[in-house]
Scaffold this motif. Structure first.
Motif, PDB file in Angstrom:
ATOM      1  N   THR A  15       0.817  -1.218   0.000  1.00  0.00           N
ATOM      2  CA  THR A  15       0.000   0.000   0.000  1.00  0.00           C
ATOM      3  C   THR A  15       0.849   1.267   0.000  1.00  0.00           C
ATOM      4  O   THR A  15       0.304   2.368  -0.116  1.00  0.00           O
ATOM      5  N   THR A 104     -18.736  -1.743   4.021  1.00  0.00           N
ATOM      6  CA  THR A 104     -18.163  -2.689   4.980  1.00  0.00           C
ATOM      7  C   THR A 104     -18.644  -2.386   6.395  1.00  0.00           C
ATOM      8  O   THR A 104     -19.005  -3.294   7.151  1.00  0.00           O
ATOM      9  N   SER A 291     -12.504  -5.409   7.065  1.00  0.00           N
ATOM     10  CA  SER A 291     -12.362  -6.471   6.071  1.00  0.00           C
ATOM     11  C   SER A 291     -11.027  -6.218   5.382  1.00  0.00           C
ATOM     12  O   SER A 291     -10.574  -5.075   5.295  1.00  0.00           O
ATOM     13  N   THR A 292     -10.413  -7.272   4.914  1.00  0.00           N
ATOM     14  CA  THR A 292      -9.101  -7.130   4.276  1.00  0.00           C
ATOM     15  C   THR A 292      -9.160  -6.164   3.106  1.00  0.00           C
ATOM     16  O   THR A 292      -8.310  -5.271   2.959  1.00  0.00           O
ATOM     17  N   GLU A 293     -10.211  -6.327   2.281  1.00  0.00           N
ATOM     18  CA  GLU A 293     -10.325  -5.488   1.090  1.00  0.00           C
ATOM     19  C   GLU A 293     -10.439  -4.008   1.456  1.00  0.00           C
ATOM     20  O   GLU A 293      -9.775  -3.145   0.878  1.00  0.00           O
ATOM     21  N   THR A 294     -11.284  -3.717   2.439  1.00  0.00           N
ATOM     22  CA  THR A 294     -11.529  -2.318   2.791  1.00  0.00           C
ATOM     23  C   THR A 294     -10.338  -1.690   3.494  1.00  0.00           C
ATOM     24  O   THR A 294      -9.981  -0.543   3.219  1.00  0.00           O
ATOM     25  N   LEU A 296      -7.232  -2.368   3.085  1.00  0.00           N
ATOM     26  CA  LEU A 296      -6.215  -2.065   2.085  1.00  0.00           C
ATOM     27  C   LEU A 296      -6.581  -0.809   1.291  1.00  0.00           C
ATOM     28  O   LEU A 296      -5.720   0.031   1.000  1.00  0.00           O
ATOM     29  N   LYS A 297      -7.863  -0.660   0.963  1.00  0.00           N
ATOM     30  CA  LYS A 297      -8.309   0.550   0.266  1.00  0.00           C
ATOM     31  C   LYS A 297      -8.105   1.788   1.131  1.00  0.00           C
ATOM     32  O   LYS A 297      -7.679   2.842   0.645  1.00  0.00           O
TER      33      LYS A 297
END
Length: 325
Positions: A15, A104, A291-294, A296-297
């Motif tokens: 990131t 999320t 959540s992993t996705e969020t 990281l964003k």
């Protein structure tokens, strides 16, 4: 010489690329422990950018001794840990991470509502503790979610997302907000209520309001006593909006049916805290956007915010006006 940026919690290397191209980047590497105040002050003294967490206090003391600081990017939507007024005075741009965590956090809020209403975590522990000996009609019976009345306090992006999820359960959705949103009412089929009426009418009350001087201690003894004794209170905003002693009494004396909390006044909450003794309290460790996705964003957006400011460009998510102007 590249500007120096300090990150107060370990983030995935993937990131950081945008920032590492233009800055010298250092991170606090202990994942389970926040950076000590003394170290944060020391690093701020030479930093052009700080990427911070809600647990990091960015106040006038820090800003006064950070002569090179241009940007503070919080890894959160909220920024009540940052003195925005003082930041503006010192020419520091404050940034946050809105939008990317909306759905999320709404998922978590509705999941917490369901867990509290249907006693899901309590039932899971019941099995793990070896207490399940037979089936009975009212064993761990909770309360329905479908066709109930949901009251949302704070109708921002996350509030709207929770309302959309409630429609799938055929819930009647009320809301209270500092200003009424007619277009949102029409689009989502919501009904506006003053705060007191929302408390009296709702079966589930979900708090999603930011922590401000006006919302601090909003949910106090008076508020809990206005709720139905069958109501469940859910907080996924900030711990400071709740008077925890009042909630403790509400659960002890049966003013309300139960509660679900993702946030607390002091975090992490002490395991001996009186609230945690209640079986009808579902407690989570501030995982609203986890959540992993969020995450990281969020990290990429925070990094981008700092990179933009250091290059003299308006960042994607600025709270105030600072050095990019």
């Amino acid at each position: 010489m590249k500007p120096y940026v300090y990150i107060t919690r370990k983030l995935p290397q993937e990131t950081l690329a945008e920032l590492q191209e233009i800055a010298e980047v250092e991170m606090w590497m202990e994942e389970e422990k926040p950076v000590p105040r003394s170290i944060l002050l020391e690093k701020a003294n030479k930093a052009a950018g700080l990427l911070t967490m809600l647990s990091d206090r960015i106040d006038e003391e820090l800003l006064r001794q950070a002569p090179y600081l241009k940007a503070v990017a919080n890894l959160a939507v909220g920024f009540d840990n940052i003195n925005v007024e003082a930041s503006s005075k010192y020419g520091v741009t404050v940034c946050n991470t809105p939008d990317v965590l909306t759905d999320t956090t709404a998922d978590l809020a509705f999941g917490l509502l369901m867990a509290a209403g249907r006693r899901i975590t309590e039932a899971a522990e019941y099995i793990k503790d070896g207490k399940w000996n037979s089936w009975s009609p009212l064993l761990l019976a909770g309360t329905d979610i479908h066709h109930k009345t949901l009251g949302i306090v704070g109708m921002g992006r996350i509030g709207e997302a929770v309302a959309r999820r409630a429609s799938g359960f055929d819930m009647k959705v009320l809301y209270h907000n500092r200003r009424r949103k007619i277009e949102t009412e029409e689009r989502l089929g919501l009904s506006y209520r003053i705060f007191e009426d929302l408390l009296k009418e709702s079966d589930y009350i979900v708090c999603l309001t930011p922590l401000t001087p006006e919302t601090k201690d909003l949910f106090n003894e008076k508020a809990f006593k206005m709720m139905k004794d069958t109501a469940l209170f859910i907080n996924v905003s900030r711990g400071g909006v709740v008077v925890e002693e009042a909630l403790d009494r509400a659960l002890s004396e049966g003013w309300i049916n139960g509660a679900g909390l993702d946030v607390f006044r002091e975090e992490p909450i002490n395991p001996d805290h009186p609230l945690l003794r209640h079986p009808n309290l579902t407690a989570l460790p501030h995982i609203g956007s986890a959540s992993t996705e969020t995450r990281l964003k969020m990290a990429r957006l925070a990094v981008s915010n700092i990179a933009h400011v250091l290059q003299g460009i308006k960042p994607p998510a600025a709270v105030n006006t600072g050095n990019h102007e």
